[in-house]
Design a protein around this motif. Structure first.
Motif, PDB file in Angstrom:
ATOM      1  N   TRP A  96     -11.454   0.394   6.371  1.00  0.00           N
ATOM      2  CA  TRP A  96     -10.850  -0.581   7.272  1.00  0.00           C
ATOM      3  C   TRP A  96      -9.376  -0.263   7.508  1.00  0.00           C
ATOM      4  O   TRP A  96      -8.758   0.449   6.720  1.00  0.00           O
ATOM      5  N   GLU A 151      -5.476  -0.359   7.279  1.00  0.00           N
ATOM      6  CA  GLU A 151      -4.719  -0.582   6.043  1.00  0.00           C
ATOM      7  C   GLU A 151      -3.333  -1.133   6.341  1.00  0.00           C
ATOM      8  O   GLU A 151      -2.605  -0.603   7.187  1.00  0.00           O
ATOM      9  N   SER A 194      -8.388   3.605   7.018  1.00  0.00           N
ATOM     10  CA  SER A 194      -8.152   4.116   5.670  1.00  0.00           C
ATOM     11  C   SER A 194      -9.321   5.006   5.277  1.00  0.00           C
ATOM     12  O   SER A 194     -10.370   5.023   5.913  1.00  0.00           O
ATOM     13  N   ALA A 218       0.837  -1.191   0.000  1.00  0.00           N
ATOM     14  CA  ALA A 218       0.000   0.000   0.000  1.00  0.00           C
ATOM     15  C   ALA A 218       0.869   1.237   0.000  1.00  0.00           C
ATOM     16  O   ALA A 218       1.890   1.288   0.656  1.00  0.00           O
ATOM     17  N   GLY A 221      -7.927  -2.562  -4.846  1.00  0.00           N
ATOM     18  CA  GLY A 221      -8.163  -2.707  -3.422  1.00  0.00           C
ATOM     19  C   GLY A 221      -8.446  -4.159  -3.058  1.00  0.00           C
ATOM     20  O   GLY A 221      -9.104  -4.886  -3.806  1.00  0.00           O
ATOM     21  N   TYR A 244      -7.531  -4.019   5.081  1.00  0.00           N
ATOM     22  CA  TYR A 244      -7.503  -3.556   3.687  1.00  0.00           C
ATOM     23  C   TYR A 244      -6.065  -3.367   3.233  1.00  0.00           C
ATOM     24  O   TYR A 244      -5.172  -3.049   4.028  1.00  0.00           O
ATOM     25  N   ALA A 245      -5.836  -3.582   1.947  1.00  0.00           N
ATOM     26  CA  ALA A 245      -4.543  -3.266   1.332  1.00  0.00           C
ATOM     27  C   ALA A 245      -4.809  -2.849  -0.099  1.00  0.00           C
ATOM     28  O   ALA A 245      -5.847  -3.184  -0.682  1.00  0.00           O
ATOM     29  N   ASN A 246      -3.876  -2.105  -0.685  1.00  0.00           N
ATOM     30  CA  ASN A 246      -3.986  -1.829  -2.111  1.00  0.00           C
ATOM     31  C   ASN A 246      -2.650  -2.064  -2.779  1.00  0.00           C
ATOM     32  O   ASN A 246      -1.600  -2.069  -2.131  1.00  0.00           O
ATOM     33  N   SER A 255      -2.074   2.435   8.869  1.00  0.00           N
ATOM     34  CA  SER A 255      -3.178   3.372   9.063  1.00  0.00           C
ATOM     35  C   SER A 255      -4.298   2.627   9.775  1.00  0.00           C
ATOM     36  O   SER A 255      -4.822   1.650   9.238  1.00  0.00           O
ATOM     37  N   ALA A 263     -11.243   4.534  -0.414  1.00  0.00           N
ATOM     38  CA  ALA A 263     -10.564   3.242  -0.239  1.00  0.00           C
ATOM     39  C   ALA A 263     -11.525   2.240   0.378  1.00  0.00           C
ATOM     40  O   ALA A 263     -12.333   1.628  -0.310  1.00  0.00           O
ATOM     41  N   SER A 264     -11.457   2.048   1.692  1.00  0.00           N
ATOM     42  CA  SER A 264     -12.356   1.066   2.313  1.00  0.00           C
ATOM     43  C   SER A 264     -12.870   1.503   3.678  1.00  0.00           C
ATOM     44  O   SER A 264     -13.972   1.141   4.073  1.00  0.00           O
TER      45      SER A 264
END
Length: 284
Positions: free
Chosen positions: A153, A155, A145, A4, A271, A228-230, A142, A150-151
């Motif tokens: 949730w 991160e 997020s 991320a 995402g 969450y991650a991206n 984070s 984003a989400s």
């Protein structure tokens, strides 16, 4: 290598953040009790090959060596290596204490190899002194997020020295860190989560007008907890690590880049969501 883009400013507790627009949904879920355990009180984690522990001031040289590699910094907010030890010190301070004035440390760890395990091609690496070699870092950077884009949730992200890419260290590291994250004491909170993320968590259609909790609707959706991650879709290695860990890709979008050499240019992101193990998804 990073999951991320770095965001070292958002450390707001889950129950106080989020956007109230139509892109978000009010949910009731579980969340680690905050503030999180202080950096120096967290027990070390041992995996098959790694020692995983919070970073200390004595790790400044090792962190700088990692953050001096252009390859390791390609997925970060500025997209460049640290210019000097002073810049790395700012990051180390964030690792240990969180954003200035927040009083909330993030859940970040260093990935270390015993010095006896750092030989490559039969030669001992000449690195900073010490019994352990810092080869990576990451975790939940984070606690919340951005819910609208984003989400909403927590991160996660990571980076590893280029010499250790492709050897399974990132997967081993994140699997252990996530296990520790899920094991933290928890309570129940209400928070704003991205509409798409809630649709995934509840099995609903993202365009379902009957999905409660959005806009002016005060109804609350009960959902299981996620992280969450991206990653950039072109970063096959990072996407594969997330998928190995069980993350589900749920959304792709484009936003202006923040990296110094391409500020404002289009940045494609994907995402990913991971549900807390053992959760039971509750639906309204």
């Amino acid at each position: 290598m990073t999951e991320a883009r770095e965001n070292n400013t958002n450390t707001t507790a889950a129950h106080s953040g989020g956007d109230d627009g139509d892109e978000t949904v009010l949910v009731r879920t579980t969340y680690p009790s905050v503030p999180l355990p202080a950096n120096d009180t967290r027990p070390h984690i041992h995996t098959a090959r790694l020692l995983i522990r919070p970073l200390q001031q004595s790790d400044l040289a090792g962190l700088h060596a990692l953050r001096s590699q252009p390859e390791a910094m390609t997925g970060t907010r500025l997209g460049r290596p640290d210019r000097d030890l002073a810049e790395t010190q700012v990051e180390l301070d964030f690792f240990r204490n969180g954003a200035a004035g927040s009083g909330e440390p993030p859940y970040l760890w260093g990935a270390f190899l015993p010095r006896s395990s750092t030989t490559m091609d039969g030669k001992e690496e000449e690195e900073e002194a010490g019994e352990e070699l810092l080869i990576g870092e990451g975790g939940v950077h984070s606690l919340v997020s951005d819910a609208a884009s984003a989400s909403g949730w927590p991160e996660i992200g990571y980076k590893f020295r280029k010499e250790y890419w492709g050897r399974g260290y990132a997967t081993e590291f994140l699997d252990a860190v996530l296990g520790a994250w899920w094991g933290l004491p928890r309570g129940t909170v209400e928070m704003r989560v991205n509409r798409r993320a809630v649709a995934v968590a509840t099995g609903n259609d993202v365009d379902d007008d009957d999905l409660p909790g959005g806009g002016e609707n005060d109804a609350v959706v009960e959902v299981s907890e996620h992280v969450y991650a991206n990653a950039e879709p072109s970063n096959v290695g990072s996407c594969r690590v997330l998928e190995k860990l069980g993350f589900q890709r749920y959304h792709e979008w484009t936003e202006p880049d923040t990296q110094e050499h391409r500020v404002g240019e289009p940045l494609d992101l994907a995402g990913y969501l991971l549900e807390k193990p053992g959760s039971c998804c509750l639906r309204k």
